[in-house]
Design an enzyme around this catalytic site. Sequence first.
Site, mmCIF file in Angstrom:
data_model
loop_
_atom_site.group_PDB
_atom_site.id
_atom_site.type_symbol
_atom_site.label_atom_id
_atom_site.label_comp_id
_atom_site.label_asym_id
_atom_site.label_seq_id
_atom_site.Cartn_x
_atom_site.Cartn_y
_atom_site.Cartn_z
ATOM 1 N N CYS A 2 0.880 -1.180 0.000
ATOM 2 C CA CYS A 2 0.000 0.000 0.000
ATOM 3 C C CYS A 2 0.905 1.214 0.000
ATOM 4 O O CYS A 2 1.950 1.214 0.640
ATOM 5 C CB CYS A 2 -0.910 0.118 1.230
ATOM 6 S SG CYS A 2 -2.301 -1.024 1.214
ATOM 7 N N GLY A 29 0.659 -0.631 -4.726
ATOM 8 C CA GLY A 29 -0.703 -1.146 -4.691
ATOM 9 C C GLY A 29 -1.468 -0.697 -5.909
ATOM 10 O O GLY A 29 -1.503 0.501 -6.218
ATOM 11 N N ASN A 103 -0.988 1.702 5.796
ATOM 12 C CA ASN A 103 -0.149 0.669 5.178
ATOM 13 C C ASN A 103 0.335 -0.244 6.288
ATOM 14 O O ASN A 103 0.970 0.225 7.230
ATOM 15 C CB ASN A 103 1.038 1.342 4.465
ATOM 16 C CG ASN A 103 2.064 0.351 3.928
ATOM 17 O OD1 ASN A 103 3.228 0.692 3.780
ATOM 18 N ND2 ASN A 103 1.652 -0.853 3.627
ATOM 19 N N GLY A 104 0.027 -1.525 6.194
ATOM 20 C CA GLY A 104 0.458 -2.482 7.216
ATOM 21 C C GLY A 104 -0.661 -3.435 7.535
ATOM 22 O O GLY A 104 -1.625 -3.571 6.775
ATOM 23 N N CYS A 237 10.800 -3.756 7.529
ATOM 24 C CA CYS A 237 10.664 -4.966 6.693
ATOM 25 C C CYS A 237 11.847 -5.047 5.721
ATOM 26 O O CYS A 237 12.045 -4.144 4.892
ATOM 27 C CB CYS A 237 9.364 -4.867 5.904
ATOM 28 S SG CYS A 237 9.232 -6.101 4.606
ATOM 29 N N TYR A 243 12.795 -5.847 -2.465
ATOM 30 C CA TYR A 243 11.862 -5.868 -3.581
ATOM 31 C C TYR A 243 10.772 -4.798 -3.565
ATOM 32 O O TYR A 243 10.503 -4.161 -4.584
ATOM 33 C CB TYR A 243 11.239 -7.277 -3.636
ATOM 34 C CG TYR A 243 9.952 -7.398 -4.397
ATOM 35 C CD1 TYR A 243 9.911 -7.112 -5.756
ATOM 36 C CD2 TYR A 243 8.780 -7.795 -3.766
ATOM 37 C CE1 TYR A 243 8.718 -7.233 -6.467
ATOM 38 C CE2 TYR A 243 7.590 -7.920 -4.473
ATOM 39 C CZ TYR A 243 7.560 -7.627 -5.810
ATOM 40 O OH TYR A 243 6.403 -7.732 -6.512
ATOM 41 N N SER A 284 12.070 -6.539 -11.167
ATOM 42 C CA SER A 284 12.580 -6.504 -9.801
ATOM 43 C C SER A 284 13.923 -7.216 -9.652
ATOM 44 O O SER A 284 14.692 -6.914 -8.756
ATOM 45 C CB SER A 284 11.542 -7.088 -8.845
ATOM 46 O OG SER A 284 11.131 -8.344 -9.312
ATOM 47 N N CYS A 382 4.142 -13.852 6.419
ATOM 48 C CA CYS A 382 4.207 -12.482 6.945
ATOM 49 C C CYS A 382 2.863 -12.140 7.589
ATOM 50 O O CYS A 382 1.811 -12.406 7.015
ATOM 51 C CB CYS A 382 4.484 -11.518 5.795
ATOM 52 S SG CYS A 382 4.484 -9.799 6.334
ATOM 53 N N CYS A 433 13.054 -6.270 10.372
ATOM 54 C CA CYS A 433 12.237 -7.476 10.495
ATOM 55 C C CYS A 433 12.727 -8.407 9.387
ATOM 56 O O CYS A 433 12.824 -8.004 8.231
ATOM 57 C CB CYS A 433 10.753 -7.174 10.270
ATOM 58 S SG CYS A 433 9.756 -8.698 10.189
ATOM 59 N N CYS A 436 10.137 -13.601 7.938
ATOM 60 C CA CYS A 436 9.768 -14.630 6.960
ATOM 61 C C CYS A 436 10.989 -15.441 6.519
ATOM 62 O O CYS A 436 10.836 -16.480 5.880
ATOM 63 C CB CYS A 436 9.055 -14.007 5.761
ATOM 64 S SG CYS A 436 9.935 -12.610 5.079
HETATM 65 S S1 SF4 Z 1 7.770 -11.047 7.784
HETATM 66 FE FE1 SF4 Z 1 9.019 -10.679 5.935
HETATM 67 S S2 SF4 Z 1 7.680 -9.572 4.495
HETATM 68 FE FE2 SF4 Z 1 6.716 -9.477 6.531
HETATM 69 S S3 SF4 Z 1 7.446 -7.550 7.428
HETATM 70 FE FE3 SF4 Z 1 8.864 -9.118 8.127
HETATM 71 S S4 SF4 Z 1 10.514 -9.156 6.590
HETATM 72 FE FE4 SF4 Z 1 8.770 -8.053 5.701
#
Ligand code: SF4
Length: 461
Positions: A2, A29, A103-104, A237, A243, A284, A382, A433, A436
């Site tokens: 988003c 988005g 966004n989130g 993230c 990407y 990408s 995620c 973060c 994933c």
């Molecule tokens: S889990 Fe992966 S895609 Fe989701 S916020 Fe964390 S790093 Fe990003």
Amino acid sequence: MCGIFGIHAPERDVARLSYFGLFALQHRGQESAGIAVADSGRLTVLRDMGLVTQVFSEQKLRGLRGQVAIGHSRYSTTGSTHWANAQPIVQHGSARTVALGHNGNLTNTGELREELLDDGVRLRSTSDTEVIAALIARDGRPLEEAAAATMEKIEGAFSAVLLSEGKLIGFRDPNGIRPLALGRLDDDWLLASETCAFDLLGAEAVRELQPGELVIIDDDGCRSVQAVEPANGGALCIFEFIYFARPDSKLRGVELHGARVRMGERLAAEAPAEADSVMAVPDSGTPAAIGFARASGIPFAEGLIKNRYVGRTFIQPDQALREHGIKSKFNPLADVAGKRVVVVDDSIVRGSTTRQIVAMLFEAGALEVHVRVSSPPIVSPCFYGIDMADEDDLVAASRSVEEVRELLGATSLAYLSLEGLQEATERPESSFCRACLTRSYPTGIPDDLKLAKLRFEAARA
Ligand code: SF4
């Protein structure tokens, strides 16, 4: 994903500037777009399904007059693609009316929805954005305090722009999972998911909002409050680096194109291949492919041509056409015939696209297809706003690299290491973060959410 945007500029055409801001953020988005403006406190919103250029015409923009505006371009899962979930949403509450773009993804929506419904608040959609707006709209404290109190209550990932009482407010969750930046256009202030929106408007990128920060922009200028204690060094993230964000945007002061080229360079050092040319899965994978070619000395060549007009609104082809599958999106050049090729992509989620690309390159006459991925294997879902599939859909969640290679039909397969990825960002591991990739989440995840997405784990237990 988003894209969100906000502007306070009493002397300018705020709707038009929001339109261009959203246009720069379109990659975040493509399912719906909207702009809300406040004219002497009176809110008007226009939102609809489709791309920014499809939703707004010259005439519609002319009808959106005001001094402050927010905008949103939405990405969502197919199931929740409908008009009621398009943003910005407008919420009328007992204390005020607010427009909000988010966004989130919240991780405690269920609990908060119940609380609101028990109190007699009417909710029209299933989105977590409505919950945020409803909490602020019914809070009788001054606007900034109401927004700060709501930030304390909601959990998960949220970068948001809010318009109410003629003020523009922006805020970011205590982990700063999704980006949000502050910009300036002469004496006027702007907010945007990414700095590329400021570039298009000729505005200056001032800084990113800190995790847990709230900014208030009104006729008195821009003020900032640390509304919620930031969590450690934040948890941006890491896929924004890999990407999601546009390569010409900057995050943490790093231009993403350069970071992605470094990912490719590092990948070439970690997993070399004997080949005649390096190509990208466009667009990408392109910066990482350039980096791979540069570091390996193997020439970069275009091998796959992308049809850039295939969007989510693509009309489903009939059965015969569907069999060509991926060809609606990519087509190989005849040049790959008789060659050993390295194909670089930024990530593999389900593996179906990569499998089709590999098959297509062999069909076009490639002798060997070496797949190189500029991120580590995605092993866990995620919960922060990315529709990445459940764990049992993630091709690497339960397979070794060799098993994935076999499934893809590739000659060889290698992923970038976590250390290599981290070094390419030039920013510390503690500020991201990477859940994933590591299964270590920066926030608590309620059991009901976990169960919905971690079916694979549940089945194994
Ligand atoms: S889990 Fe992966 S895609 Fe989701 S916020 Fe964390 S790093 Fe990003």
